[in-house]
Design an enzyme around this catalytic site. Structure first.
Site: not given
Length: 309
Positions: A10, A238-239
């Site tokens: 996303d 993070h991702d």
């Protein structure tokens, strides 16, 4: 042979960097990029996935998916990522268009075409995966592994208890965590160990490339919220931790635990409840990230992003 993956995302600043890492890595064969609502609307996350590829000069298919959670009202994170979801850099107009096939159908068809070979890497809400599992009963046993960014074994970020990706759709997360599929969770307790300090951001800018400058611009905007909210020296990426785990598992310390999703409304809504001390007697269902070698993680990111012009 490269590991086949589908990156479900996303975008989002850290999603963009996860995309860059995955697409630059010969160890991975990115079958497609699926998008969902999350940090911003589905329309914007899909456009952002195309924007990132415009910067990189890549053209992996982008498949739009869920535009809302299964049950709860949609939440979003413009406060963190800005209205576009990728504030900071000048965003080019993408020439590539989204694919007509829905993300859920793409996931099902890709996994069933390569049973036991495809790893799903969701770094946003888990709605697309939950819908796919409910729609096609054969899917779960055919998935090689799920390596996700989401959850936490301690504190939340969007709420005191819950991490944003899981809180977006706790009911979907519950379906995924109960599916019996090999599962790896990179939660906030690990990803917050990866702040993009000014010195680390400078390494990307020093690449002297379009992709390097794009990454630095992303991180300089992304750090604003993290400095104000947490007092961090920079924004965690993070991702990209989920993708890095596939490439360099030796950078990570993990533990095997039972993790459940709190899907009842209340203070703990969306919490990933990790039985760290093994008090429930329930069998572990999740490999949980505990520690990352941050310096080597950034070495990997700089090396791979440095391969782009």
């Amino acid at each position: 042979m490269p590991r086949k993956i589908i990156l479900d995302c996303d975008p989002g600043h850290d999603d963009a960097i996860a995309m860059m890492l995955a697409l630059a890595s010969p160890e991975l064969e990115v079958l497609g990029i699926t998008t969902s609502y999350g940090n911003v609307s589905l329309e914007r996350t899909t456009r952002n996935a195309l924007v990132v590829q415009e910067v990189l000069g890549t053209s992996v298919g982008v498949y739009p998916g869920a535009d809302r959670p299964l049950v709860r009202e949609r939440i979003s994170a413009e406060l963190v990522h800005g209205l576009s979801g990728l504030e900071g850099p000048n965003l080019p107009q993408p020439r590539q268009r989204p694919q007509d096939k829905h993300a859920v159908h793409f996931i099902i068809e890709s996994v069933l075409a390569h049973p036991g070979e495809v790893t799903l890497v969701p770094v946003g809400p888990l709605t697309n995966l939950a819908l796919a599992l409910r729609l096609e009963p054969r899917l779960g046993p055919a998935i090689r592994e799920i390596v996700l960014m989401g959850g936490s074994i301690d504190l939340g970020n969007y709420s005191p208890s819950a991490e944003f990706n899981i809180l977006c759709d706790p009911h979907a997360a519950k379906i995924v965590f109960q599916a019996g599929i090999p599962l790896v969770m990179m939660g906030l307790n690990l990803t917050h160990q990866t702040p993009a300090t000014p010195e680390r951001v400078a390494r990307f800018r020093a690449l002297g490339t379009r992709a390097g400058a794009f990454t630095a611009d992303l991180l300089e905007f992304f750090q604003i919220h993290h400095r104000q909210r947490y007092g961090f020296a920079g924004a965690p990426i993070h991702d990209a931790c989920a993708v890095a785990y596939l490439l360099r598992p030796e950078l990570f310390k993990t533990g095997h635990y039972h993790v459940e999703i709190e899907a009842n409304e209340g203070l703990a809504f969306g919490r990933t409840v990790c039985d760290y001390w093994r008090v429930t007697g329930k069998a572990p269902n999740c490999e949980v990230g505990l520690h990352i070698d941050t310096d080597r993680f950034y070495d990997l990111l700089v090396e791979r992003i440095g391969t782009y012009g």
